[in-house]
Design a protein around this motif. Structure first.
Motif, PDB file in Angstrom:
ATOM      1  N   GLY A  60      31.022 -20.040 -35.166  1.00 48.14           N
ATOM      2  CA  GLY A  60      30.224 -21.244 -34.941  1.00 48.14           C
ATOM      3  C   GLY A  60      30.303 -22.244 -36.079  1.00 48.14           C
ATOM      4  O   GLY A  60      29.591 -23.245 -36.060  1.00 48.14           O
ATOM      5  N   GLY A  85      31.283 -12.185 -30.073  1.00 47.00           N
ATOM      6  CA  GLY A  85      30.529 -12.901 -29.043  1.00 47.00           C
ATOM      7  C   GLY A  85      29.057 -12.588 -29.168  1.00 47.00           C
ATOM      8  O   GLY A  85      28.649 -11.655 -29.869  1.00 47.00           O
ATOM      9  N   TYR A 159      24.894 -16.773 -20.978  1.00 41.14           N
ATOM     10  CA  TYR A 159      25.956 -15.799 -21.290  1.00 41.14           C
ATOM     11  C   TYR A 159      27.046 -15.811 -20.222  1.00 41.14           C
ATOM     12  O   TYR A 159      28.241 -15.905 -20.541  1.00 41.14           O
ATOM     13  CB  TYR A 159      25.358 -14.396 -21.418  1.00 41.14           C
TER      14      TYR A 159
HETATM   15  N1  LIG Z   1      28.884  -4.262 -24.715  1.00 35.74           N
HETATM   16  C1  LIG Z   1      29.107  -4.621 -23.471  1.00 35.74           C
HETATM   17  O1  LIG Z   1      28.597  -4.017 -22.505  1.00 35.74           O
HETATM   18  C2  LIG Z   1      30.018  -5.795 -23.159  1.00 35.74           C
HETATM   19  C3  LIG Z   1      30.284  -6.070 -21.807  1.00 35.74           C
HETATM   20  C4  LIG Z   1      31.138  -7.122 -21.499  1.00 35.74           C
HETATM   21  C5  LIG Z   1      31.696  -7.880 -22.513  1.00 35.74           C
HETATM   22  N2  LIG Z   1      31.420  -7.599 -23.819  1.00 35.74           N
HETATM   23  C6  LIG Z   1      32.047  -8.447 -24.840  1.00 35.74           C
HETATM   24  O2  LIG Z   1      32.692  -7.656 -25.815  1.00 35.74           O
HETATM   25  C7  LIG Z   1      32.642  -8.309 -27.076  1.00 35.74           C
HETATM   26  C8  LIG Z   1      32.092  -7.364 -28.138  1.00 35.74           C
HETATM   27  O3  LIG Z   1      30.813  -6.923 -27.698  1.00 35.74           O
HETATM   28  P1  LIG Z   1      29.982  -5.774 -28.429  1.00 35.74           P
HETATM   29  O4  LIG Z   1      29.384  -4.966 -27.350  1.00 35.74           O
HETATM   30  O5  LIG Z   1      30.774  -5.100 -29.482  1.00 35.74           O
HETATM   31  O6  LIG Z   1      28.827  -6.674 -29.106  1.00 35.74           O
HETATM   32  P2  LIG Z   1      27.985  -6.466 -30.419  1.00 35.74           P
HETATM   33  O7  LIG Z   1      27.805  -5.040 -30.739  1.00 35.74           O
HETATM   34  O8  LIG Z   1      26.785  -7.321 -30.229  1.00 35.74           O
HETATM   35  O9  LIG Z   1      28.945  -7.116 -31.558  1.00 35.74           O
HETATM   36  C9  LIG Z   1      29.245  -8.477 -31.516  1.00 35.74           C
HETATM   37  C10 LIG Z   1      30.094  -8.837 -32.714  1.00 35.74           C
HETATM   38  O10 LIG Z   1      30.340 -10.269 -32.672  1.00 35.74           O
HETATM   39  C11 LIG Z   1      29.962 -10.795 -33.937  1.00 35.74           C
HETATM   40  N3  LIG Z   1      29.541 -12.183 -33.864  1.00 35.74           N
HETATM   41  C12 LIG Z   1      28.464 -12.687 -33.220  1.00 35.74           C
HETATM   42  N4  LIG Z   1      28.384 -13.996 -33.416  1.00 35.74           N
HETATM   43  C13 LIG Z   1      29.418 -14.334 -34.232  1.00 35.74           C
HETATM   44  C14 LIG Z   1      29.866 -15.535 -34.801  1.00 35.74           C
HETATM   45  N5  LIG Z   1      29.223 -16.708 -34.646  1.00 35.74           N
HETATM   46  N6  LIG Z   1      30.990 -15.513 -35.572  1.00 35.74           N
HETATM   47  C15 LIG Z   1      31.650 -14.361 -35.778  1.00 35.74           C
HETATM   48  N7  LIG Z   1      31.261 -13.177 -35.280  1.00 35.74           N
HETATM   49  C16 LIG Z   1      30.159 -13.173 -34.509  1.00 35.74           C
HETATM   50  C17 LIG Z   1      28.826  -9.904 -34.427  1.00 35.74           C
HETATM   51  O11 LIG Z   1      28.630 -10.097 -35.799  1.00 35.74           O
HETATM   52  P3  LIG Z   1      27.140  -9.953 -36.483  1.00 35.74           P
HETATM   53  O12 LIG Z   1      26.921  -8.493 -36.744  1.00 35.74           O
HETATM   54  O13 LIG Z   1      27.248 -10.770 -37.722  1.00 35.74           O
HETATM   55  O14 LIG Z   1      26.150 -10.497 -35.510  1.00 35.74           O
HETATM   56  C18 LIG Z   1      29.397  -8.545 -34.045  1.00 35.74           C
HETATM   57  O15 LIG Z   1      30.346  -8.142 -34.997  1.00 35.74           O
HETATM   58  C19 LIG Z   1      31.777  -9.561 -26.885  1.00 35.74           C
HETATM   59  O16 LIG Z   1      32.611 -10.695 -26.721  1.00 35.74           O
HETATM   60  C20 LIG Z   1      31.020  -9.264 -25.609  1.00 35.74           C
HETATM   61  O17 LIG Z   1      30.632 -10.434 -24.909  1.00 35.74           O
HETATM   62  C21 LIG Z   1      30.592  -6.573 -24.169  1.00 35.74           C
END
Ligand SMILES: NC(=O)c1ccc[n+]([C@@H]2O[C@H](COP(=O)([O-])OP(=O)(O)OC[C@H]3O[C@@H](n4cnc5c(N)ncnc54)[C@H](OP(=O)(O)O)[C@@H]3O)[C@@H](O)[C@H]2O)c1
Length: 237
Positions: A60, A85, A159
């Motif tokens: 961002g 994300g 989202y």
């Molecule tokens: N988990 C699910 O069920 C699911 C389902 C469908 C899609 N996804 C997608 O898979 C991806 C990873 O998801 P996840 O489950 O691992 O999510 P998560 O555990 O919430 O991790 C999200 C990661 O993104 C980072 N992030 C957030 N905002 C950011 C920014 N402005 N700049 C740089 N990094 C940023 C966070 O860093 P911080 O620790 O600093 O916040 C964290 O490292 C995402 O794109 C999500 O939409 C996940």
């Protein structure tokens, strides 16, 4: 020749597991984190793996994206994984009304679009020459089945629309980069037990990432612009 993956949002969740599995497979990994003071398990991973490079990147923040690209210089990136994300404000129960029709908080919507859609495109633009300079030339974007118009009834407007817009943008990137033989694939990791999983999930992060890696290892130009789940299922737009 050692291959290099660049994984955004790698300090926790799916990004952390992607980093771990690519390191175990012998790749060099550039793992990015928004806050270098809260690296959690990434620091432990770096102690086990000297081929892990940790870099600051906030999707961002334009200055952060530009500075990251400058630090990389001409470094080839075989695989860029746009993983970072946000869902929107948490906890879920207290904040979900901000994403529901009738009570939409437009600042929340703008913030989610800024990271998930604009931020992801910005990083992809900033690093495209690094990918073009590599041998594999792969860009993988983690979207979500929740962004499918034909296949999801999730009511979280901010989202889901951020991911739908990201899907559209990435199909255009795929077409634009076809002549340069860069594969641009869009993938959903499944409903994974991470913080984004919001306390639920039907897939462990290790299984999701193994599936994603398997898909990624088989990518060819014919897969560019496609949208698939970690298990290989095609997701309707
Ligand atoms: N988990 C699910 O069920 C699911 C389902 C469908 C899609 N996804 C997608 O898979 C991806 C990873 O998801 P996840 O489950 O691992 O999510 P998560 O555990 O919430 O991790 C999200 C990661 O993104 C980072 N992030 C957030 N905002 C950011 C920014 N402005 N700049 C740089 N990094 C940023 C966070 O860093 P911080 O620790 O600093 O916040 C964290 O490292 C995402 O794109 C999500 O939409 C996940």
């Amino acid at each position: 020749m050692t291959l290099t993956a660049c994984i955004t949002g790698a300090n926790r969740g799916i990004g952390l597991e992607l980093s771990r599995q690519y390191l175990d497979a012998g790749w060099d990994v550039i793992a990015t984190a928004r806050n270098l003071d809260a690296l959690d398990d990434l620091t432990d991973l770096a102690q086990e793996h000297p081929n892990l490079r940790i870099e600051q990147l906030d999707l961002g923040d334009q200055a952060s994206v530009s500075a990251f690209a400058d630090r990389l210089g001409n470094q080839p990136i075989d695989l860029l994984i746009n993983n970072a994300g946000i869902f929107g404000p948490l906890p879920f129960v207290e904040n979900i009304q901000k994403q529901r029709f009738g009570t939409v908080d437009f600042q929340v919507w703008a913030d989610v679009l800024a990271v998930n859609t604009l931020g992801t495109l910005n990083v992809t633009q900033a690093l495209v020459e690094n990918v073009a300079a590599s041998s594999k030339k792969l860009i993988v974007t983690l979207s979500s089945g929740a962004g499918s118009i034909g296949d999801s009834d999730r009511p979280a407007i901010a989202y889901t629309s951020s991911k739908a817009a990201l899907n559209k943008a990435m199909t255009i990137v795929a077409r634009t980069l076809k002549d340069r033989e860069i594969v641009v694939a869009i993938m959903c990791p499944g409903y994974v037990r991470t913080r984004m999983g919001l306390g639920g999930g039907d897939v462990e992060v290790e299984e999701s990432v193994s599936g994603l890696r398997s898909l990624i290892s088989g990518l060819t130009m014919a897969d560019s612009g496609t949208f698939r789940r970690y298990n290989g299922d095609v997701i309707p737009w």
